[in-house]
Scaffold this motif. Structure first.
Motif, mmCIF file in Angstrom:
data_model
loop_
_atom_site.group_PDB
_atom_site.id
_atom_site.type_symbol
_atom_site.label_atom_id
_atom_site.label_comp_id
_atom_site.label_asym_id
_atom_site.label_seq_id
_atom_site.Cartn_x
_atom_site.Cartn_y
_atom_site.Cartn_z
ATOM 1 N N ARG A 1 103.906 67.525 32.798
ATOM 2 C CA ARG A 1 103.063 68.625 32.890
ATOM 3 C C ARG A 1 103.777 69.893 32.303
ATOM 4 O O ARG A 1 102.816 70.675 31.811
ATOM 5 N N ASP A 2 104.759 69.951 32.293
ATOM 6 C CA ASP A 2 105.721 71.157 31.888
ATOM 7 C C ASP A 2 105.313 71.212 30.286
ATOM 8 O O ASP A 2 105.145 72.195 29.610
ATOM 9 N N MET A 3 105.555 70.040 29.663
ATOM 10 C CA MET A 3 105.221 69.994 28.351
ATOM 11 C C MET A 3 103.790 70.255 27.875
ATOM 12 O O MET A 3 103.351 70.732 26.884
ATOM 13 N N ALA A 4 102.699 69.928 28.813
ATOM 14 C CA ALA A 4 101.375 70.378 28.583
ATOM 15 C C ALA A 4 101.190 71.653 28.612
ATOM 16 O O ALA A 4 100.658 72.482 27.668
ATOM 17 N N ILE A 5 101.845 72.432 29.635
ATOM 18 C CA ILE A 5 101.963 73.836 29.600
ATOM 19 C C ILE A 5 102.376 74.371 28.346
ATOM 20 O O ILE A 5 101.879 75.376 27.813
ATOM 21 N N ARG B 1 106.134 79.289 33.933
ATOM 22 C CA ARG B 1 105.806 78.445 35.191
ATOM 23 C C ARG B 1 106.059 77.137 34.844
ATOM 24 O O ARG B 1 105.656 76.246 35.628
ATOM 25 N N MET B 2 107.073 76.610 33.985
ATOM 26 C CA MET B 2 107.626 75.348 33.721
ATOM 27 C C MET B 2 108.817 75.238 34.647
ATOM 28 O O MET B 2 110.143 75.142 34.191
ATOM 29 N N HIS B 3 108.567 74.802 35.826
ATOM 30 C CA HIS B 3 109.353 75.178 36.890
ATOM 31 C C HIS B 3 110.435 73.869 37.073
ATOM 32 O O HIS B 3 111.649 73.786 37.510
ATOM 33 N N SER B 4 110.124 72.839 36.434
ATOM 34 C CA SER B 4 110.765 71.715 36.432
ATOM 35 C C SER B 4 111.563 71.418 34.867
ATOM 36 O O SER B 4 112.036 70.112 34.885
ATOM 37 N N THR B 5 111.624 72.370 34.245
ATOM 38 C CA THR B 5 112.412 72.136 32.853
ATOM 39 C C THR B 5 113.414 72.883 32.931
ATOM 40 O O THR B 5 113.783 74.187 33.237
ATOM 41 N N ASP C 1 115.127 80.241 30.636
ATOM 42 C CA ASP C 1 114.254 81.471 31.082
ATOM 43 C C ASP C 1 113.062 81.634 30.724
ATOM 44 O O ASP C 1 111.971 82.092 31.462
ATOM 45 N N LYS C 2 112.763 81.449 29.514
ATOM 46 C CA LYS C 2 111.074 81.485 28.935
ATOM 47 C C LYS C 2 110.406 80.301 29.600
ATOM 48 O O LYS C 2 109.169 80.604 30.073
ATOM 49 N N ALA C 3 110.908 79.323 29.838
ATOM 50 C CA ALA C 3 110.173 78.252 30.693
ATOM 51 C C ALA C 3 109.695 78.727 32.018
ATOM 52 O O ALA C 3 108.730 78.427 32.420
ATOM 53 N N ARG C 4 110.831 79.313 32.808
ATOM 54 C CA ARG C 4 110.657 79.700 33.889
ATOM 55 C C ARG C 4 109.388 80.911 33.948
ATOM 56 O O ARG C 4 108.354 80.807 34.800
ATOM 57 N N GLU C 5 109.456 81.726 33.130
ATOM 58 C CA GLU C 5 108.226 82.877 32.795
ATOM 59 C C GLU C 5 106.734 82.110 32.668
ATOM 60 O O GLU C 5 105.944 82.462 33.050
#
Length: 414
Positions: free
Chosen positions: A172-176, A150-154, A144-148
């Motif tokens: 990319r998500d890990m960079a975010i 915008r780590m949409h692929s995690t 849920d925190k990842a979605r907040e």
């Protein structure tokens, strides 16, 4: 050989692309490979290869576990002195661990370096159960925190990164996540450069050798499981510039570190060119496009050359939900009254500046301006919300930051 005097920035970009292609060619045979390098201050992507391909995060997962722990501390739910119980489940976690036993208590101040330095799976489970009651539920909280963010692929399933076929992420998500850790919890970032810690008579040394061997590197985290290969998310600062690099799928820890160091070296050279626009003074700005916007029609795709700090391009995120600027007036100047503005970014093309400014109006009302400025004989375009009082500008920027759009408040001069 390229004549940079003749080709300018375009020639430099071509050179960087050719270098990136050569690097990609060497790693193409590795199906687990993915990488990305971003400018942490602007959000600019300086290098990417398979950056959106699904990968196993391994112990990079613990960065989100730490994020959740830091957030609990910020909210007053935890302190460094908080004692967390060790369950039988946590004590059963395989290597790497710090040998926790069921019934013991683990202080938060010990859990943090255990996660970063030792990458301790038992400590990760302790934190998960302290915050989420069960590790399974904590995995849902992490997702849920990842979605907040915008780590949409995690998707997270556990707190440690131990093998789970449905626990996936992208470079990319890990960079975010790396940027958010630094930006949201600067008071705790120093932990990520810790090279050793002592616990119950044992000294544990960090797996992150890049902090010792690579110029400017001061964190973040390494990871490995057989399904993922050797991963790393790292941050490096040279001068006033900070880059985030994520490399996944390395065949060995050494080759991963060497490859990451080369990507950082090349990207620092590249960012020297692309950051020219961000270093200019705020005088003599010419307004070239201005108007009120409505959010009811698509905008063209526009990837920015420069943004201001830390996150993916909001215009790309919002693509398809905004409309071009109307009521354009050309070659006018900014008003002297209500002369504060919120600046979203600087770009090489006015259309891209306009698209970025449009994205911001989804969350705050305002008048959009595209401002032309000459820097070192080049023209750049700034995306701004203009005509604001000082308090309005600060409130608008705070609202944008809460919704994932980075900005800064500036004083506009007529």
């Amino acid at each position: 050989m390229f004549d940079l005097k003749f080709t300018g920035i375009k020639g430099f970009v071509v050179l960087v692309v050719l270098i990136s292609m050569a690097v990609a060619g060497r790693v193409h045979a590795n199906p687990r490979y993915a990488s990305i390098v971003i400018n942490a201050d602007t959000g600019t992507v300086l290098h990417e290869s398979n950056a959106d391909a699904s990968r196993y995060p391994a112990s990079l997962t613990k960065m989100m576990t730490l994020y959740m722990l830091f957030e609990a501390m910020r909210l007053g739910k935890m302190t460094l002195d908080t004692r967390m119980p060790v369950s039988a489940h946590a004590a059963s976690m395989p290597q790497t661990n710090i040998g926790l036993r069921a019934g013991e208590m683990l202080h938060v101040r010990d859990a943090i370096p255990a996660l970063i330095v030792r990458s301790a799976n038992d400590a990760a489970a302790v934190v998960a159960e302290a915050l989420g009651k069960t590790e399974t539920n904590f995995g849902r909280m992490m997702t849920d925190k990842a979605r907040e963010m915008r780590m949409h692929s995690t998707t997270f399933r556990n707190a440690s990164g131990l093998p789970n076929r449905t626990q996936k992420t992208t470079a990319r998500d890990m960079a975010i996540l790396s940027v958010r850790l630094m930006k949201d919890f600067p008071q705790y970032y120093h932990y990520f450069s810790t090279q050793s810690f002592h616990y119950k008579g044992t000294t544990y040394n960090s797996h992150n050798r890049m902090v010792r061997t690579t110029r400017g590197v001061d964190g973040l985290k390494t990871g490995f499981i057989r399904a993922s290969g050797f991963n790393v998310a790292t941050s490096a600062k040279r001068g006033e510039r900070r880059l985030i690099a994520v490399v996944m799928g390395g065949k060995t820890a050494s080759s991963r570190d060497q490859h990451t160091a080369k990507l950082l070296d090349r990207s620092f050279k590249q960012v020297t060119v692309t950051q020219i626009a961000a270093s200019s003074i705020n005088t003599g700005d010419k307004l070239i496009a201005r108007g009120y916007l409505r959010a009811d029609a698509p905008i063209p795709a526009a990837k920015p050359i420069l943004t201001l700090a830390g996150k993916p391009d909001p215009a790309a995120i919002l693509q398809g939900r905004l409309t071009p600027v109307s009521n354009v007036s050309v070659n006018t100047y900014l008003p002297k009254n209500n002369s504060w503005a919120v600046q979203i970014g600087s770009y090489f093309e006015p259309g891209r500046a306009r698209a970025q400014a449009q994205a911001a109006t989804r969350w705050v009302a305002g008048e959009v301006a595209v401002v032309e400025v000459e820097i070192s004989n080049r023209t750049f375009y700034r995306a701004r919300l203009v005509g604001l009082r000082k308090n309005q500008a600060h409130t608008a920027c705070q609202n944008l930051s809460r919704n994932g759009i980075d900005c800064m408040v500036v004083r506009s001069h007529g």
